[in-house]
Structure formats: structure tokens, C-alpha cells
Design a protein around this motif. Structure first.
Motif, PDB file in Angstrom:
ATOM      1  N   PHE A   1       0.812  -1.231   0.000  1.00 30.48           N
ATOM      2  CA  PHE A   1       0.000   0.000   0.000  1.00 30.48           C
ATOM      3  C   PHE A   1       0.840   1.274   0.000  1.00 30.48           C
ATOM      4  O   PHE A   1       0.316   2.350  -0.293  1.00 30.48           O
ATOM      5  N   LYS A   2       2.144   1.160   0.302  1.00 32.39           N
ATOM      6  CA  LYS A   2       3.002   2.344   0.285  1.00 32.39           C
ATOM      7  C   LYS A   2       2.930   3.068  -1.070  1.00 32.39           C
ATOM      8  O   LYS A   2       3.149   4.265  -1.151  1.00 32.39           O
ATOM      9  N   ASP A   3       2.620   2.312  -2.121  1.00 31.62           N
ATOM     10  CA  ASP A   3       2.503   2.928  -3.454  1.00 31.62           C
ATOM     11  C   ASP A   3       1.407   3.991  -3.512  1.00 31.62           C
ATOM     12  O   ASP A   3       1.519   4.944  -4.286  1.00 31.62           O
TER      13      ASP A   3
ATOM     14  N   GLY B   1      12.331  -3.146   3.861  1.00 30.14           N
ATOM     15  CA  GLY B   1      11.720  -3.855   2.737  1.00 30.14           C
ATOM     16  C   GLY B   1      10.773  -3.022   1.891  1.00 30.14           C
ATOM     17  O   GLY B   1      11.133  -2.548   0.821  1.00 30.14           O
ATOM     18  N   ASP B   2       9.564  -2.827   2.361  1.00 32.69           N
ATOM     19  CA  ASP B   2       8.524  -2.227   1.528  1.00 32.69           C
ATOM     20  C   ASP B   2       8.769  -0.766   1.136  1.00 32.69           C
ATOM     21  O   ASP B   2       8.555  -0.372  -0.004  1.00 32.69           O
ATOM     22  N   THR B   3       9.222   0.031   2.090  1.00 25.28           N
ATOM     23  CA  THR B   3       9.359   1.455   1.816  1.00 25.28           C
ATOM     24  C   THR B   3      10.440   1.732   0.768  1.00 25.28           C
ATOM     25  O   THR B   3      10.264   2.586  -0.099  1.00 25.28           O
TER      26      THR B   3
ATOM     27  N   PRO C   1      -4.102  -2.321   9.814  1.00 22.44           N
ATOM     28  CA  PRO C   1      -2.873  -2.921  10.356  1.00 22.44           C
ATOM     29  C   PRO C   1      -1.825  -1.821  10.498  1.00 22.44           C
ATOM     30  O   PRO C   1      -1.444  -1.198   9.518  1.00 22.44           O
ATOM     31  N   THR C   2      -1.387  -1.586  11.725  1.00 24.55           N
ATOM     32  CA  THR C   2      -0.692  -0.333  11.996  1.00 24.55           C
ATOM     33  C   THR C   2       0.762  -0.503  12.408  1.00 24.55           C
ATOM     34  O   THR C   2       1.108  -1.404  13.170  1.00 24.55           O
ATOM     35  N   GLY C   3       1.600   0.383  11.863  1.00 25.91           N
ATOM     36  CA  GLY C   3       3.011   0.436  12.240  1.00 25.91           C
ATOM     37  C   GLY C   3       3.342   1.839  12.705  1.00 25.91           C
ATOM     38  O   GLY C   3       3.320   2.166  13.884  1.00 25.91           O
ATOM     39  N   ASN C   4       3.588   2.710  11.740  1.00 23.88           N
ATOM     40  CA  ASN C   4       3.962   4.089  12.056  1.00 23.88           C
ATOM     41  C   ASN C   4       2.749   5.001  12.279  1.00 23.88           C
ATOM     42  O   ASN C   4       2.890   6.192  12.449  1.00 23.88           O
ATOM     43  N   PHE C   5       1.561   4.439  12.205  1.00 24.23           N
ATOM     44  CA  PHE C   5       0.301   5.142  12.490  1.00 24.23           C
ATOM     45  C   PHE C   5      -0.102   6.121  11.387  1.00 24.23           C
ATOM     46  O   PHE C   5      -0.978   6.964  11.572  1.00 24.23           O
ATOM     47  N   GLY C   6       0.498   6.000  10.190  1.00 22.51           N
ATOM     48  CA  GLY C   6       0.142   6.908   9.109  1.00 22.51           C
ATOM     49  C   GLY C   6      -1.189   6.547   8.467  1.00 22.51           C
ATOM     50  O   GLY C   6      -2.053   7.402   8.249  1.00 22.51           O
ATOM     51  N   ASN C   7      -1.357   5.258   8.198  1.00 14.51           N
ATOM     52  CA  ASN C   7      -2.547   4.810   7.485  1.00 14.51           C
ATOM     53  C   ASN C   7      -3.812   5.046   8.309  1.00 14.51           C
ATOM     54  O   ASN C   7      -4.827   5.538   7.803  1.00 14.51           O
ATOM     55  N   ILE C   8      -3.754   4.729   9.579  1.00 15.20           N
ATOM     56  CA  ILE C   8      -4.949   4.920  10.419  1.00 15.20           C
ATOM     57  C   ILE C   8      -5.192   6.408  10.688  1.00 15.20           C
ATOM     58  O   ILE C   8      -6.338   6.853  10.814  1.00 15.20           O
TER      59      ILE C   8
ATOM     60  N   PRO D   1       6.538  -7.642   8.842  1.00 14.86           N
ATOM     61  CA  PRO D   1       7.703  -6.814   9.181  1.00 14.86           C
ATOM     62  C   PRO D   1       7.449  -5.314   9.084  1.00 14.86           C
ATOM     63  O   PRO D   1       8.092  -4.542   9.791  1.00 14.86           O
ATOM     64  N   SER D   2       6.509  -4.904   8.236  1.00 15.76           N
ATOM     65  CA  SER D   2       6.285  -3.463   8.091  1.00 15.76           C
ATOM     66  C   SER D   2       5.568  -2.878   9.305  1.00 15.76           C
ATOM     67  O   SER D   2       5.338  -1.675   9.378  1.00 15.76           O
ATOM     68  N   MET D   3       5.206  -3.738  10.234  1.00 17.24           N
ATOM     69  CA  MET D   3       4.579  -3.266  11.475  1.00 17.24           C
ATOM     70  C   MET D   3       5.470  -3.549  12.676  1.00 17.24           C
ATOM     71  O   MET D   3       5.044  -3.384  13.814  1.00 17.24           O
ATOM     72  N   ASP D   4       6.705  -3.995  12.419  1.00 13.53           N
ATOM     73  CA  ASP D   4       7.644  -4.228  13.513  1.00 13.53           C
ATOM     74  C   ASP D   4       8.294  -2.902  13.867  1.00 13.53           C
ATOM     75  O   ASP D   4       9.335  -2.525  13.322  1.00 13.53           O
TER      76      ASP D   4
ATOM     77  N   PRO E   1       0.053 -11.485   5.655  1.00 15.30           N
ATOM     78  CA  PRO E   1       0.116 -11.447   7.125  1.00 15.30           C
ATOM     79  C   PRO E   1      -0.274 -10.091   7.740  1.00 15.30           C
ATOM     80  O   PRO E   1      -0.885 -10.064   8.813  1.00 15.30           O
ATOM     81  N   HIS E   2       0.072  -8.974   7.090  1.00 13.06           N
ATOM     82  CA  HIS E   2      -0.301  -7.669   7.657  1.00 13.06           C
ATOM     83  C   HIS E   2      -1.824  -7.524   7.690  1.00 13.06           C
ATOM     84  O   HIS E   2      -2.414  -7.102   8.684  1.00 13.06           O
ATOM     85  N   THR E   3      -2.452  -7.896   6.578  1.00 18.60           N
ATOM     86  CA  THR E   3      -3.902  -7.793   6.491  1.00 18.60           C
ATOM     87  C   THR E   3      -4.562  -8.739   7.485  1.00 18.60           C
ATOM     88  O   THR E   3      -5.588  -8.405   8.095  1.00 18.60           O
TER      89      THR E   3
ATOM     90  N   SER F   1      -6.376  -3.465   3.463  1.00 16.14           N
ATOM     91  CA  SER F   1      -5.592  -4.620   3.029  1.00 16.14           C
ATOM     92  C   SER F   1      -4.316  -4.092   2.382  1.00 16.14           C
ATOM     93  O   SER F   1      -4.352  -3.499   1.314  1.00 16.14           O
ATOM     94  N   THR F   2      -3.174  -4.273   3.082  1.00 13.94           N
ATOM     95  CA  THR F   2      -2.006  -3.457   2.750  1.00 13.94           C
ATOM     96  C   THR F   2      -0.934  -4.115   1.887  1.00 13.94           C
ATOM     97  O   THR F   2      -0.037  -3.429   1.424  1.00 13.94           O
ATOM     98  N   ALA F   3      -1.005  -5.418   1.701  1.00 14.57           N
ATOM     99  CA  ALA F   3       0.018  -6.032   0.839  1.00 14.57           C
ATOM    100  C   ALA F   3      -0.564  -7.234   0.113  1.00 14.57           C
ATOM    101  O   ALA F   3      -1.486  -7.891   0.604  1.00 14.57           O
ATOM    102  N   SER F   4       0.036  -7.538  -1.033  1.00 17.42           N
ATOM    103  CA  SER F   4      -0.350  -8.732  -1.769  1.00 17.42           C
ATOM    104  C   SER F   4       0.181  -9.956  -1.018  1.00 17.42           C
ATOM    105  O   SER F   4       1.318  -9.946  -0.539  1.00 17.42           O
TER     106      SER F   4
HETATM  107  C1  LIG Z   1       3.865   0.316   6.113  1.00 11.92           C
HETATM  108  C2  LIG Z   1       2.940  -0.836   6.169  1.00 11.92           C
HETATM  109  C3  LIG Z   1       1.975  -0.957   7.201  1.00 11.92           C
HETATM  110  C4  LIG Z   1       1.862   0.027   8.346  1.00 11.92           C
HETATM  111  O1  LIG Z   1       1.364   1.272   7.942  1.00 11.92           O
HETATM  112  P1  LIG Z   1       1.581   2.578   8.841  1.00 11.92           P
HETATM  113  O2  LIG Z   1       1.057   3.692   8.037  1.00 11.92           O
HETATM  114  O3  LIG Z   1       3.081   2.671   9.048  1.00 11.92           O
HETATM  115  O4  LIG Z   1       0.865   2.367  10.122  1.00 11.92           O
HETATM  116  C5  LIG Z   1       1.108  -2.048   7.157  1.00 11.92           C
HETATM  117  N1  LIG Z   1       1.195  -2.969   6.186  1.00 11.92           N
HETATM  118  C6  LIG Z   1       2.111  -2.904   5.192  1.00 11.92           C
HETATM  119  C7  LIG Z   1       2.157  -3.977   4.154  1.00 11.92           C
HETATM  120  C8  LIG Z   1       3.013  -1.826   5.138  1.00 11.92           C
HETATM  121  O5  LIG Z   1       3.916  -1.768   4.143  1.00 11.92           O
END
Ligand SMILES: *Cc1c(COP(=O)(O)O)cnc(C)c1O
Length: 493
Positions: A108-110, A141-143, A262-269, A316-319, A391-393, A417-420
Motif C-alpha cells: 500500500f506504500k505505493d 523492505g517495503d518502503t 494494520p498499523t506500524g507508524n500510524f500513518g494509514n490509520i 515486518p512493516s509493522m515491527d 500477514p499484515h492484512t 488490506s495493505t500487501a499482496s
Molecule cells: C507500512 C505498512 C503498514 C503500516 O502502515 P503505517 O502507516 O506505518 O501504520 C502495514 N502494512 C504494510 C504492508 C506496510 O507496508
């Protein structure tokens, strides 16, 4: 519309300046001075993604002219997306999956990194910035891949990506090593992700090094998710998902929905929160974490505490232990209380923890699931409905199931749903009970036999592409190597 800082309400700058600067000088994050309202939401039913994105962006980026915004959008959301609608909405028995991973890197970073470089490029021209901008990215990885794809061949910008040589998956490594573009540089480093990240931080705070770079005509910048140029484009897809549900008669006009992220850096939410404040009928937001459950504790106990080990998980993108964008949420819900934000962020810096009292965070609830549960939900949805999620989704879906069981809240729910699933075939295959055939490429093919949707073509063709970036460097050599690369001395990066 101007932007102020979470740590200094006297600041007021235009969006172009905020996008160029990335972070405010005193360390705060840029936030819009007010949240604009989206007019007549229900009348937008049936709108295409680009037109909707234009509506959202033009409310926030008021210093961009219409032509520049439209051109940036057209370049961003184009044929590189494998789904005609850019974003897809998939209905299952219990939820609606908002598939945000149909862009060129299958994550979803795209959604943000395809457009942010164009917004930056327009801003650099408008402000007549003479130096070349160097985007420095440390990635697990993803970014990294999404930044390479987004910034490739953008005039006036060079990109340097650092990744841990042994810390990314086969697919992620291949994605970065084979990336084409005349302005891109990729360095594998002997070390882990923290080493890469620390080196980037050290470069950003090394005044002497930055001075040398500037004398040579290079200005450092970053593309990480605290830049508002990444955040604002993410608001669009929540409106899009809602309007699709409305169009498909899944909800009635103004019917409220829940959103699980699914949250990591809290940007998406945070983008979902902005959408709600703009008028999206949201009942509740669900912040889903993996075993790194710092945010779960925050939303349940009001205590943020990063003093714990970082665990490596299948998402891993949420670690992550510091969710940078939470600072913005605290700023908004506390009524723009810059004093409070300064105080809490100081506590976080100095002791790794803070307690938040007297501020109502109840719009969002937080929970987490462990590795076993991630597998359980992947398997269950696959067996019962032949829908395969990554796994993130799965983290978001599992946490949503827990939430529903506990609260009996029956609002229709969107799962971001953030990754394939093809990006993480090892975990997906083992979850559904299939043997891992030895490498990720074979694993993708094995998974394809089980799945209704095909391997994204960009992932499939990876193994036939030439590896272009082969440089591996020791930590000590990173700074000199970057200097050499930018001066055009090292062609092997
Ligand atoms: C970056 C990422 C997240 C986390 O998103 P945040 O905006 O950092 O909370 C979740 N899933 C995937 C696949 C990501 O690449």
C-alpha cells in the motif's frame, strides 16, 4: 490552507513548504491548521479514483494549481496499477477488504509514494530550489522499493536506499536490486535494519557532512511517512471504499462504518481519522498491531512504552516501537495542545515512555494478535471463502474479529488490506498448510495454484530481470560511499 507544527502553533507555512521540509525545525510534525469538510459526500457515488483524489487533495494542497495537481495525479495513478479502479473492494462474509496493494510494488506504500514525488517536484520548481534533492531512505523492505518506484527518473532528485543485506526477503531484495532509473542508488549494508536506520539518522544530524554535500549542490531530504505529502493522498481511499459500499448497496446513505487498519507508524490509520473528521461516516477505528503491541497498551491503558525488545514477525512493516504519526493524533484530540505534545514527546525521548491522561482517545480501540493467530485467520478465510490475505492484512482481520466478539458492534467494516499475499509467500503457504518449496519465487508459483488471483506481473517477472545494484558496504563506509555515488564516481551502486 496552511500547516502548523504539533510542537509550535506559531508556525504557519504553505503545503509546498511543508512537503519540502518534511519535518518542522523544532522536531514537530506538520499538521493542517483546520480539517476541511468534503461537501455532499453521497452525491459522489460512482466517482472514479482520480477525480475523488483531486477533490481531496485540492482541499489540503491549496497552493498547488489545478493543472499541476491533475498532472501529478495522472502520473501517479496510471497503468502501473494493475487494477483499473486503482483500489479494489472485495466483499467476504464478515468484512470488506479495501485492497490497497495493486500498485507497482504490491504494497500500500505505493498509494502515497506514487504521487508524493510529483508533489515534491512541483514544489521544488515553484520555490526555485537550486540544489539537487537527495532522498535518503533506510528500509526493512517495503518502503525502499516503493520509494525507488515512486522517485525513478524524477528530475532534480536522487534517491539513496540502504537496506540490511541479510534482513529482507528474497523478493524484497530482488525488487530493489533490479530497479531501473537514472537517479537511483541502492546499498546493501552489512548490518541489521537498526544499523541502516541509525546511519541515516547520523547523516541527517551530521552538520559537517551536510555542509560538504551542500557545497557540492546536494540537499538532504527524506520520504518517510511523517511527510504530509505522503499522508494526505492516503485519505482518498477511505472515501473511495465507503462510496463503493454505497454504490453496491451494502450500506445506506450516511450509514456509519468501522475501519480496521494494520498499523506500524500510524500513518494509514491517521488518514482514516482525517477522513472521519472531514465527514466520512465512521463509527469506530480499530488499530491492529502484531506482537509489537505498543499501541495496544496505549489505547487500553493510556501508557505509551517503547522500553521492550523489538520482535521480528511475519508482518515486518509493522515491527516498530515508535509510531511517529501518533504525535499528530494526540495533537488533534487534545485541541491543538502544543504544550502537551512537547511534554509527552520529551518524556518519550528521555525515558522511552509517557502516560496520557484527560484526553479522549475512545474513537480508536487497539488490540493485537500473535503469530499463531495470524496463521489461523489466513487459513480460515482461505478454507472457508478461498480468499488469501497477506500477514499484515491478517493482523487487521484477526483483531477485527476479536473486537466484534467482545463488543457485538455490527457496523459494516472495512479492512485496510495493505500487501499482496504474494509478497509474503513463506508465511502464507505455511499458514494454509503447504510446504515451502525452498525459495520465494517457487513459493509464489505454488501459492498461485491455490489462489483465485494471479501473481502480480511485476513480481512474476522479477526473477528474469538483471540485478543492477550489487554494492554491499560496511557501516563505516556508508558516508564516503554515498558521497562518491552522488559525485558520479561509483557506477556499481
Ligand atoms: C507500512 C505498512 C503498514 C503500516 O502502515 P503505517 O502507516 O506505518 O501504520 C502495514 N502494512 C504494510 C504492508 C506496510 O507496508
Amino acid at each position: 490552507m496552511n500547516y502548523t507544527s504539533t510542537r509550535d502553533n506559531n508556525i504557519s507555512i504553505a503545503s509546498m513548504d511543508a512537503i519540502i521540509k518534511g519535518i518542522s525545525d523544532e522536531g514537530g510534525l506538520f499538521v493542517p491548521e483546520y480539517i476541511p469538510q468534503i461537501p455532499n459526500l453521497n452525491s459522489l457515488i460512482g466517482i472514479d479514483y482520480l477525480s475523488l483524489a483531486f477533490k481531496v487533495l485540492s482541499l489540503f494542497l491549496t497552493d498547488y494549481n489545478e493543472e499541476d495537481l491533475k498532472s501529478a495525479l495522472n502520473k501517479a495513478y496510471d497503468k502501473e496499477f494493475s487494477h483499473d479502479g486503482i483500489v479494489d473492494l472485495v466483499k467476504t462474509k464478515e468484512a470488506f477488504f479495501l485492497e490497497l496493494f495493486h500498485g507497482p510494488t504490491s504494497a500500500f506504500k505505493d498509494m502515497a509514494l506514487q504521487i508524493m514525488p510529483h508533489l515534491l517536484s512541483v514544489a521544488l520548481k515553484d520555490k526555485e530550489i537550486k540544489e539537487k534533492i537527495v532522498i535518503l531512505v533506510a528500509t526493512s523492505g517495503d518502503t525502499g522499493k516503493a520509494a525507488l518506484e515512486g522517485f525513478k527518473d524524477i528530475e532534480g532528485i536522487e534517491v539513496v536506499v540502504l537496506y540490511p543485506n541479510k534482513g529482507v526477503s528474497d523478493i524484497q531484495k530482488a525488487q530493489m536490486q533490479t530497479q531501473r532509473g537514472n537517479n537511483l542508488h541502492v546499498l546493501a549494508i552489512n548490518g541489521n535494519f537498526d544499523d541502516a536506520q541509525n546511519e541515516v539518522k547520523s547523516i541527517f544530524s551530521d552538520k559537517a557532512y551536510k555542509k560538504v554535500l551542500l557545497d557540492k549542490g546536494f540537499r538532504l531530504s527524506s520520504a518517510n511517512s511523517i511527510n504530509i505529502g505522503r499522508l494526505i493522498p492516503q485519505i482518498t481511499y477511505y472515501f473511495y471504499g465507503y462510496l463503493k459500499m454505497l454504490e453496491n448497496n451494502e450500506i445506506g446513505e450516511n450509514e456509519k462504518i468501522n475501519i480496521a487498519v494494520p498499523t506500524g507508524n500510524f500513518g494509514n490509520i491517521l488518514a482514516a481519522y482525517y477522513a472521519k473528521e472531514m465527514g466520512l461516516p465512521v463509527n469506530h477505528l480499530i488499530c491492529a498491531s502484531n506482537d509489537n503491541n505498543v499501541l495496544t497498551d496505549f489505547f487500553n491503558k493510556g501508557i505509551y512504552d517503547k522500553n521492550r525488545d523489538l520482535l521480528l514477525t511475519s508482518s515486518p512493516s509493522m515491527d516498530i516501537l515508535i509510531s511517529s504519526n501518533l504525535e499528530r493524533f494526540i495533537y488533534h484530540i487534545s485541541g491543538s495542545d502544543e504544550k502537551l505534545v512537547n511534554q509527552k514527546m520529551k518524556e518519550l525521548r528521555e525515558s522511552g515512555t509517557y502516560t496520557l491522561e484527560g484526553v479522549n482517545t475512545s474513537l480508536i480501540s487497539g488490540d493485537y494478535i500473535n503469530e499463531e493467530e495470524v496463521s489461523y485467520w489466513i487459513k480460515k478465510l482461505y478454507k472457508e471463502e478461498a480468499y488469501v490475505m497477506d500477514p499484515h492484512t491478517s493482523v487487521a482481520y484477526g483483531v477485527y474479529q476479536k473486537y466484534k466478539k467482545e463488543t457485538h458492534d455490527n457496523h459494516k467494516t472495512l479492512i485496510a488490506s495493505t500487501a499482496s499475499p504474494y509478497k509474503f509467500p513463506l508465511k502464507v503457504l505455511s499458514s494454509i498448510g503447504l510446504a515451502y518449496p525452498g525459495d520465494d519465487f517457487l513459493a509464489m508459483e505454488r501459492l498461485e495454484e491455490e489462489n483465485k488471483s494471479k501473481i502480480p506481473s511485476k513480481l512474476k517477472e522479477l526473477k528474469n530481470l538483471k540485478s543492477l545494484h550489487k554494492l554491499v558496504v560496511d557501516k563505516e563506509d556508508i558516508k564516503p560511499t554515498i558521497m562518491e555515488i552522488l559525485e558520479g564516481g561509483n557506477k556499481n551502486d
